[in-house]
Write a protein that holds these residues in place. Structure first.
Motif, PDB file in Angstrom:
ATOM      1  N   PHE A 115      10.022   0.946   9.030  1.00  0.00           N
ATOM      2  CA  PHE A 115      10.209   2.387   9.013  1.00  0.00           C
ATOM      3  C   PHE A 115      11.675   2.665   9.332  1.00  0.00           C
ATOM      4  CE2 PHE A 115       5.945   4.388   8.964  1.00  0.00           C
ATOM      5  CZ  PHE A 115       5.162   3.259   9.088  1.00  0.00           C
ATOM      6  N   ARG A 116      12.099   3.893   9.101  1.00  0.00           N
ATOM      7  CA  ARG A 116      13.457   4.279   9.493  1.00  0.00           C
ATOM      8  C   ARG A 116      13.468   5.729   9.943  1.00  0.00           C
ATOM      9  NH1 ARG A 116      16.482   4.228   3.530  1.00  0.00           N
ATOM     10  NH2 ARG A 116      15.485   6.128   2.685  1.00  0.00           N
ATOM     11  N   GLN A 117      14.470   6.027  10.757  1.00  0.00           N
ATOM     12  CA  GLN A 117      14.606   7.386  11.266  1.00  0.00           C
ATOM     13  C   GLN A 117      16.068   7.777  11.294  1.00  0.00           C
ATOM     14  OE1 GLN A 117      12.721   8.088  15.057  1.00  0.00           O
ATOM     15  NE2 GLN A 117      12.630  10.298  14.685  1.00  0.00           N
ATOM     16  N   GLU A 169      10.227   7.715   8.895  1.00  0.00           N
ATOM     17  CA  GLU A 169       9.616   7.621   7.581  1.00  0.00           C
ATOM     18  C   GLU A 169       9.335   6.175   7.188  1.00  0.00           C
ATOM     19  OE1 GLU A 169      12.081   9.097   4.430  1.00  0.00           O
ATOM     20  OE2 GLU A 169      13.688   7.657   4.804  1.00  0.00           O
ATOM     21  N   PHE A 170       8.303   6.001   6.390  1.00  0.00           N
ATOM     22  CA  PHE A 170       7.910   4.689   5.903  1.00  0.00           C
ATOM     23  C   PHE A 170       8.931   4.163   4.905  1.00  0.00           C
ATOM     24  CE2 PHE A 170       5.345   1.302   4.459  1.00  0.00           C
ATOM     25  CZ  PHE A 170       5.359   1.314   3.074  1.00  0.00           C
ATOM     26  N   VAL A 171       9.216   2.863   4.987  1.00  0.00           N
ATOM     27  CA  VAL A 171      10.140   2.217   4.054  1.00  0.00           C
ATOM     28  C   VAL A 171       9.418   1.184   3.192  1.00  0.00           C
ATOM     29  CG1 VAL A 171      12.191   0.751   3.835  1.00  0.00           C
ATOM     30  CG2 VAL A 171      12.117   2.565   5.571  1.00  0.00           C
ATOM     31  N   ALA A 172       8.759   0.224   3.822  1.00  0.00           N
ATOM     32  CA  ALA A 172       8.094  -0.846   3.078  1.00  0.00           C
ATOM     33  C   ALA A 172       7.071  -1.520   3.976  1.00  0.00           C
ATOM     34  CB  ALA A 172       9.114  -1.870   2.588  1.00  0.00           C
ATOM     35  N   ALA A 173       6.063  -2.125   3.333  1.00  0.00           N
ATOM     36  CA  ALA A 173       5.032  -2.829   4.091  1.00  0.00           C
ATOM     37  C   ALA A 173       4.572  -4.058   3.328  1.00  0.00           C
ATOM     38  CB  ALA A 173       3.845  -1.915   4.372  1.00  0.00           C
ATOM     39  N   ILE A 174       4.099  -5.047   4.072  1.00  0.00           N
ATOM     40  CA  ILE A 174       3.596  -6.275   3.476  1.00  0.00           C
ATOM     41  C   ILE A 174       2.316  -6.662   4.193  1.00  0.00           C
ATOM     42  CG2 ILE A 174       5.119  -7.644   4.976  1.00  0.00           C
ATOM     43  CD1 ILE A 174       5.283  -9.709   2.688  1.00  0.00           C
ATOM     44  N   CYS A 192      10.793  -2.163  12.888  1.00  0.00           N
ATOM     45  CA  CYS A 192       9.662  -2.910  12.346  1.00  0.00           C
ATOM     46  C   CYS A 192       8.429  -2.556  13.165  1.00  0.00           C
ATOM     47  CB  CYS A 192       9.915  -4.407  12.343  1.00  0.00           C
ATOM     48  SG  CYS A 192       9.999  -5.181  13.964  1.00  0.00           S
ATOM     49  N   ALA A 193       7.269  -2.690  12.531  1.00  0.00           N
ATOM     50  CA  ALA A 193       6.031  -2.293  13.184  1.00  0.00           C
ATOM     51  C   ALA A 193       4.888  -3.195  12.727  1.00  0.00           C
ATOM     52  CB  ALA A 193       5.710  -0.838  12.858  1.00  0.00           C
ATOM     53  N   ARG A 194       3.950  -3.415  13.624  1.00  0.00           N
ATOM     54  CA  ARG A 194       2.785  -4.242  13.330  1.00  0.00           C
ATOM     55  C   ARG A 194       1.564  -3.357  13.130  1.00  0.00           C
ATOM     56  NH1 ARG A 194      -0.056  -8.083  17.709  1.00  0.00           N
ATOM     57  NH2 ARG A 194      -0.785  -6.012  18.343  1.00  0.00           N
ATOM     58  N   ASN A 195       0.852  -3.597  12.023  1.00  0.00           N
ATOM     59  CA  ASN A 195      -0.341  -2.820  11.708  1.00  0.00           C
ATOM     60  C   ASN A 195      -1.536  -3.293  12.541  1.00  0.00           C
ATOM     61  OD1 ASN A 195      -2.789  -2.007   9.817  1.00  0.00           O
ATOM     62  ND2 ASN A 195      -1.022  -0.818   9.141  1.00  0.00           N
ATOM     63  N   VAL A 196      -2.508  -2.413  12.718  1.00  0.00           N
ATOM     64  CA  VAL A 196      -3.700  -2.775  13.475  1.00  0.00           C
ATOM     65  C   VAL A 196      -4.617  -3.705  12.683  1.00  0.00           C
ATOM     66  CG1 VAL A 196      -3.637  -0.690  14.864  1.00  0.00           C
ATOM     67  CG2 VAL A 196      -4.923  -0.691  12.706  1.00  0.00           C
ATOM     68  N   ARG A 197      -4.389  -3.801  11.370  1.00  0.00           N
ATOM     69  CA  ARG A 197      -5.206  -4.657  10.509  1.00  0.00           C
ATOM     70  C   ARG A 197      -4.327  -5.602   9.695  1.00  0.00           C
ATOM     71  NH1 ARG A 197      -7.557   0.531   9.834  1.00  0.00           N
ATOM     72  NH2 ARG A 197      -6.120   0.897   8.107  1.00  0.00           N
ATOM     73  N   GLY A 198      -4.987  -6.434   8.883  1.00  0.00           N
ATOM     74  CA  GLY A 198      -4.247  -7.368   8.043  1.00  0.00           C
ATOM     75  C   GLY A 198      -3.761  -6.754   6.745  1.00  0.00           C
ATOM     76  N   PRO A 225       0.409   5.772   7.493  1.00  0.00           N
ATOM     77  CA  PRO A 225       0.885   6.627   8.585  1.00  0.00           C
ATOM     78  C   PRO A 225       1.268   5.816   9.813  1.00  0.00           C
ATOM     79  CG  PRO A 225      -1.499   6.668   8.476  1.00  0.00           C
ATOM     80  CD  PRO A 225      -1.037   5.878   7.289  1.00  0.00           C
ATOM     81  N   ILE A 226       2.094   6.415  10.638  1.00  0.00           N
ATOM     82  CA  ILE A 226       2.567   5.750  11.855  1.00  0.00           C
ATOM     83  C   ILE A 226       1.407   5.336  12.749  1.00  0.00           C
ATOM     84  CG2 ILE A 226       3.785   6.203  14.017  1.00  0.00           C
ATOM     85  CD1 ILE A 226       5.796   7.820  12.421  1.00  0.00           C
ATOM     86  N   GLN A 227       0.318   6.094  12.728  1.00  0.00           N
ATOM     87  CA  GLN A 227      -0.819   5.831  13.609  1.00  0.00           C
ATOM     88  C   GLN A 227      -1.508   4.506  13.316  1.00  0.00           C
ATOM     89  OE1 GLN A 227      -0.196   8.658  12.006  1.00  0.00           O
ATOM     90  NE2 GLN A 227       0.283  10.021  13.712  1.00  0.00           N
ATOM     91  N   GLU A 228      -1.226   3.911  12.172  1.00  0.00           N
ATOM     92  CA  GLU A 228      -1.830   2.619  11.826  1.00  0.00           C
ATOM     93  C   GLU A 228      -1.145   1.453  12.515  1.00  0.00           C
ATOM     94  OE1 GLU A 228      -3.496   3.102   7.250  1.00  0.00           O
ATOM     95  OE2 GLU A 228      -2.362   1.342   7.860  1.00  0.00           O
ATOM     96  N   PHE A 229      -0.046   1.703  13.211  1.00  0.00           N
ATOM     97  CA  PHE A 229       0.771   0.630  13.760  1.00  0.00           C
ATOM     98  C   PHE A 229       0.731   0.658  15.284  1.00  0.00           C
ATOM     99  CE2 PHE A 229       2.498  -0.780   9.784  1.00  0.00           C
ATOM    100  CZ  PHE A 229       2.303   0.319   8.966  1.00  0.00           C
TER     101      PHE A 229
END
Length: 126
Positions: free
Chosen positions: A37-39, A46-51, A95-101, A109-113
């Motif tokens: 994410f970036r601010q 805001e979201f940038v990219a996810a894997i 960088c952020a870690r998701n609650v799932r795989g 959304p931010i709440q997933e991390f």
């Protein structure tokens, strides 16, 4: 609880490239989706990219075609290769870690991390 530490930020000129890294320690990494994410000053994060943990990558429209997200599970490290940088890319990158795989939508959304790094500043001059 995982600790995430970003690195690689800096000051570059428009058109240059930069590679960010995010190293995880102390908690699960390999079985979780990860994201950048970036601010920017005065703006919302805001979201940038996810894997995903196994397959699946998504990018925001603002960076699609210019940025590449990747991960090295053996090193527990997430990367963001940023090419053709623009002044509008100037922001603190997290960088952020998701609650799932896997992420739930193309723009999660931010709440997933559940875990976040401290951020690294990227400044692009014109």
């Amino acid at each position: 609880q995982v600790t995430l530490i970003e690195s690689g930020g800096g000051v570059v000129q428009a058109g240059d490239s930069l590679k960010l890294a995010c190293t995880a320690s102390g908690g699960p990494f390999n079985n979780r989706a990860m994201a950048w994410f970036r601010q920017a000053p005065g703006k919302e994060r805001e979201f940038v990219a996810a894997i995903n943990a196994i397959n699946g990558i998504t990018y925001s429209d603002a960076v699609s075609g210019r940025f590449v997200i990747s991960r090295d599970n053996a090193k527990k490290t997430l990367y963001l290769q940023m090419n053709s940088l623009k002044p509008t890319d100037t922001a603190v990158y997290y960088c952020a870690r998701n609650v799932r795989g896997y992420i739930s939508t193309f723009s999660p959304p931010i709440q997933e991390f559940d875990s976040w790094g401290q951020g690294t500043q990227v400044t692009v001059s014109s």
